[in-house]
Design an enzyme around this catalytic site. Structure first.
Site, mmCIF file in Angstrom:
data_model
loop_
_atom_site.group_PDB
_atom_site.id
_atom_site.type_symbol
_atom_site.label_atom_id
_atom_site.label_comp_id
_atom_site.label_asym_id
_atom_site.label_seq_id
_atom_site.Cartn_x
_atom_site.Cartn_y
_atom_site.Cartn_z
ATOM 1 N N HIS B 234 0.827 -1.197 0.000
ATOM 2 C CA HIS B 234 0.000 0.000 0.000
ATOM 3 C C HIS B 234 0.872 1.262 0.000
ATOM 4 C CE1 HIS B 234 -3.839 1.944 0.684
ATOM 5 N NE2 HIS B 234 -3.185 2.791 1.450
ATOM 6 N N ARG B 344 -3.417 -17.127 -17.591
ATOM 7 C CA ARG B 344 -2.217 -16.320 -17.831
ATOM 8 C C ARG B 344 -0.958 -17.101 -17.499
ATOM 9 N NH1 ARG B 344 -1.933 -10.656 -18.202
ATOM 10 N NH2 ARG B 344 -3.971 -9.662 -18.235
ATOM 11 N N ASN B 345 -1.022 -17.843 -16.392
ATOM 12 C CA ASN B 345 0.131 -18.642 -15.993
ATOM 13 C C ASN B 345 0.475 -19.666 -17.075
ATOM 14 O OD1 ASN B 345 1.952 -19.629 -13.712
ATOM 15 N ND2 ASN B 345 0.856 -21.473 -14.290
ATOM 16 N N ALA B 346 -0.592 -20.316 -17.602
ATOM 17 C CA ALA B 346 -0.360 -21.314 -18.650
ATOM 18 C C ALA B 346 0.199 -20.647 -19.899
ATOM 19 C CB ALA B 346 -1.674 -22.030 -18.962
ATOM 20 N N TYR B 349 3.946 -20.053 -19.583
ATOM 21 C CA TYR B 349 4.893 -21.154 -19.577
ATOM 22 C C TYR B 349 4.777 -22.074 -20.774
ATOM 23 C CZ TYR B 349 6.360 -19.709 -15.003
ATOM 24 O OH TYR B 349 6.877 -18.996 -13.976
ATOM 25 N N ASP B 373 -1.086 -26.510 -20.270
ATOM 26 C CA ASP B 373 -0.097 -25.859 -21.131
ATOM 27 C C ASP B 373 0.859 -26.897 -21.706
ATOM 28 O OD1 ASP B 373 2.150 -26.373 -19.446
ATOM 29 O OD2 ASP B 373 1.691 -24.624 -18.229
ATOM 30 N N ARG B 392 9.282 -20.130 -5.414
ATOM 31 C CA ARG B 392 10.188 -20.253 -6.549
ATOM 32 C C ARG B 392 10.519 -21.701 -6.762
ATOM 33 N NH1 ARG B 392 13.273 -15.962 -8.310
ATOM 34 N NH2 ARG B 392 12.331 -14.005 -7.669
#
Lengths: 220, 448
Positions: B234, B344-346, B349, B373, B392
């Site tokens: 914030h 979006r993630n797929a 990658y 994907d 990660r």
């Protein structure tokens, strides 16, 4: 030079915006709380930039009171980035555009210009548009539902006008965005949806249909 | 270990002592009624009295004596016939304690032999009334075996019952503790054991309150951590907003002199903005105060509109399979952002030139959305961890392959997906496909 009223409690931010916009033919008067915004809002300004998070009165309260005073100039809200879009949808109360902050000042300037351009009297061949029981007076920028006047912000009016011009067939979101907000539509931009929600609230859900993959359609 | 007055040790000791004592008393108490039931002579006792009286009347004391002696020899039953006044009509050789019992007509069980139970009968003949007092014999070896077996069964039954009660008494709070722990592991940080456990005055009660204290602490730590993250994000927004304006001013004043560098600053600013957006979304999802309105949603239409929006992005094409009409109870905005994040993630990658496959189908009483994907997948051991914020993978991705704010990891997107599905009482899991690539399936309960 257009006079712009800006209400934001971040004074340094106001100063930077003021400097930036002065290079784009805008003169910015900055105030730093909601109450001051309400007091300074008048038709002397071409538009108002309202931050949502402000002391004393927040942007939504200021927006409501400014509209209650009968000030009809375009208002652009700076909403907190990451804030719940649904909440803003729920509070939709007559701003002409929404921009999440932090925002790109180029985008801010472009949107202000779009709002002002649209505010100019429009010359069209047809003075009146009719779609079902909705009637639009283009010259006077007024809308009527079954003969009763309906209060609309200028963006809402433009959205409705664009829909009414091709009533009975769908208008895609990109065209609506260009016509009403003067910019192209991006998947993540939900400001058009907010105006549609507002219009549906004022004219009834059944009159504006969502056609999947095609856009929105005003029934004839 | 310190033994408290109300400690588990004393409770256990009490339980086992009480259970054993009860079982022993029960097996002792059961012997006599059991012997009555097993002893086949019982029914014959009055008949023998009748015969003794008849023998006396027909043959006098001598016939009675020989009948009684015979009875004692053949059936091990010792009886004496008395006249109405209570005077014995003959004498018979027998141990003194038995004689004593018969003459007195009372069974003093404390001193008397345990199994020589005395029975009284009034015998009526045509001529007179007699008293027939008889002592039944103790059980023989074969009968003892039967008796012993029955007593063992009774003992075991008692102990089994005691063990059952004990398990309930001890097992129920332990089960509650386990459930609370499981809930906590599953992510419900508000999970606590009830007062029925925490207020017990023993080690289990102490364990219960210790668990609750630990849970309180954990919850406040996690809440603090999340609040810190949210507050930092914030607070970052204001300087970032100023930075962006200053950047544009610099761009205008430099007249393209440092365009490349300024573009780079711009790009990094956009990444920071995207990251802050996601962190704020995540923080709001964790906020118990935030109430979301749920409504009946056509999940297919929502999915299609998300796919349409994302298909315009340059990264990869999306192929949405034909889907049936399915409705779920949910929040439009939340589900939209979850679906957007998964897809979006797929897209990020999947290998260049490949499609992201999306399908929706019903499975039992849930709607399942699968996003597939054709990318490198994720090591099996990390399939759950990718739903953690800022997780990660072991082979860290370089910023060149990653795009946007969360390059080098999974960022917050999948964590948002997980929170949203949990908020809809659904779940999400990731699987590696046989032919390579990752499949993420969201299942959401169908409405009704």
């Amino acid at each position: 030079m257009h006079n712009i009223l800006m209400a934001d409690d971040d004074r340094e931010f106001c100063a930077l915006i003021r400097e930036y916009l002065s290079g784009h033919d805008f003169h910015v008067l900055a105030v730093h709380d909601g109450q001051a915004a309400i007091e300074s809002a008048d038709d002397e300004h071409a538009a108002i930039i309202l931050d949502v998070m402000m002391p004393i009165k927040d942007g939504f309260d200021a927006l409501r009171e400014i509209r209650q005073q009968g000030v009809q100039i375009p208002i652009l809200m700076l909403t907190a980035r990451g804030e719940d879009v649904d909440r803003i949808l729920g509070l939709e109360m007559g701003a002409d555009d929404y921009l999440p902050k932090p925002c790109n000042p180029r985008e801010l300037a472009a949107r202000l210009k779009a709002l002002l351009r649209r505010g100019l009297p429009v010359t069209t061949d047809t003075a009146k548009l009719q779609a079902g029981d909705i009637e639009l007076d283009i010259a006077r920028r007024e809308a009527q539902l079954q003969g009763n006047p309906v209060e609309l912000t200028s963006v809402e009016f433009e959205v409705l006008r664009t829909l009414a011009e091709s009533a009975g067939s769908p208008v895609d979101r990109d065209n609506l965005m260009r016509a009403a907000l003067g910019r192209r539509w991006l998947p993540t931009d939900r400001s058009l949806d907010m105006h549609i929600v507002a219009l549906r609230r004022k004219f009834g859900n059944e009159r504006i249909k969502t056609l999947r993959g095609k856009g929105y359609q005003l029934i004839k | 270990m310190k033994i408290l007055p109300n400690s588990l040790y004393l409770k256990l000791l009490g339980w086992f002592t009480a259970a054993s004592l009860l079982a022993i008393i029960a097996t002792l108490a059961v012997v006599r009624p059991l012997w009555d039931a097993l002893d086949q002579t019982v029914d014959q006792l009055p008949r023998w009295g009748q015969q003794a009286a008849l023998a006396y009347e027909s043959g006098g004391e001598e016939a009675l004596h020989s009948y009684l002696r015979n009875l004692r020899r053949e059936h091990r039953v010792t009886g004496l016939l008395f006249n109405r006044a209570g005077k014995p009509l003959t004498r018979l050789r027998m141990p003194p304690d038995m004689r004593q019992t018969l003459l007195k007509g009372e069974d003093s069980s404390s001193s008397g032999p345990r199994f020589h139970r005395l029975a009284h009968f009034d015998i009526h003949t045509d001529n007179a009334i007699y008293q027939w007092r008889v002592l039944r014999p103790p059980p023989g070896p074969a009968q003892w075996r039967t008796l012993g077996g029955v007593r063992l069964v009774i003992f075991l039954a008692f102990m089994a019952l005691a063990a059952l009660l004990f398990t309930t008494w001890l097992g129920r709070p332990i089960k509650q503790l386990r459930i609370a722990t499981d809930n906590m592991t599953a992510g419900d940080l508000g999970s606590r054991v009830g007062a029925s456990v925490a207020s017990r005055h023993d080690e289990i009660g102490e364990l219960g309150s210790a668990f609750n204290r630990m849970a309180d602490r954990l919850q406040s730590l996690v809440a603090n951590k999340e609040r810190l993250l949210r507050d930092v994000s914030h607070e970052l927004r204001s300087p970032l907003a100023r930075l962006e304006v200053a950047l544009e001013l610099a761009r205008e004043k430099s007249n393209g002199a440092a365009g490349k560098e300024l573009n780079r600053i711009d790009l990094e600013t956009q990444r920071l903005k995207a990251l802050i957006d996601q962190v704020m979304t995540l923080a709001r999802l964790d906020d118990p105060e935030a109430a979301y309105q749920f409504q009946l949603l056509n999940i297919g239409e929502l999915l299609e509109s998300v796919c349409e929006d994302l298909d315009m992005l340059p990264e990869a094409d999306i192929r949405l399979e034909p889907y049936p009409d399915l409705h779920v109870l949910g929040n439009d905005g939340l589900l939209r952002s979850a679906l957007e994040n998964v897809i979006r993630n797929a897209m990020k990658y999947t290998a260049g030139g490949t499609e992201v496959g999306v399908c929706l189908y019903p499975a039992g009483d849930t709607a399942v959305i699968e996003v597939r994907d054709h990318g490198p997948g994720v090591p099996d051991a990390q399939l759950e961890a990718i739903f953690r914020p800022f997780y990660r993978t072991s082979e860290a991705r370089t910023p060149e392959t990653g795009e946007g704010a969360d390059s080098g990891g999974y960022g917050v997107g999948l964590a948002i997906v997980k929170r949203v599905t949990l908020a809809h009482k659904g779940n999400v899991k990731a699987t590696n496909m046989d032919g390579g690539g990752l499949r993420i399936s969201l299942s959401l309960p169908l409405a009704n």
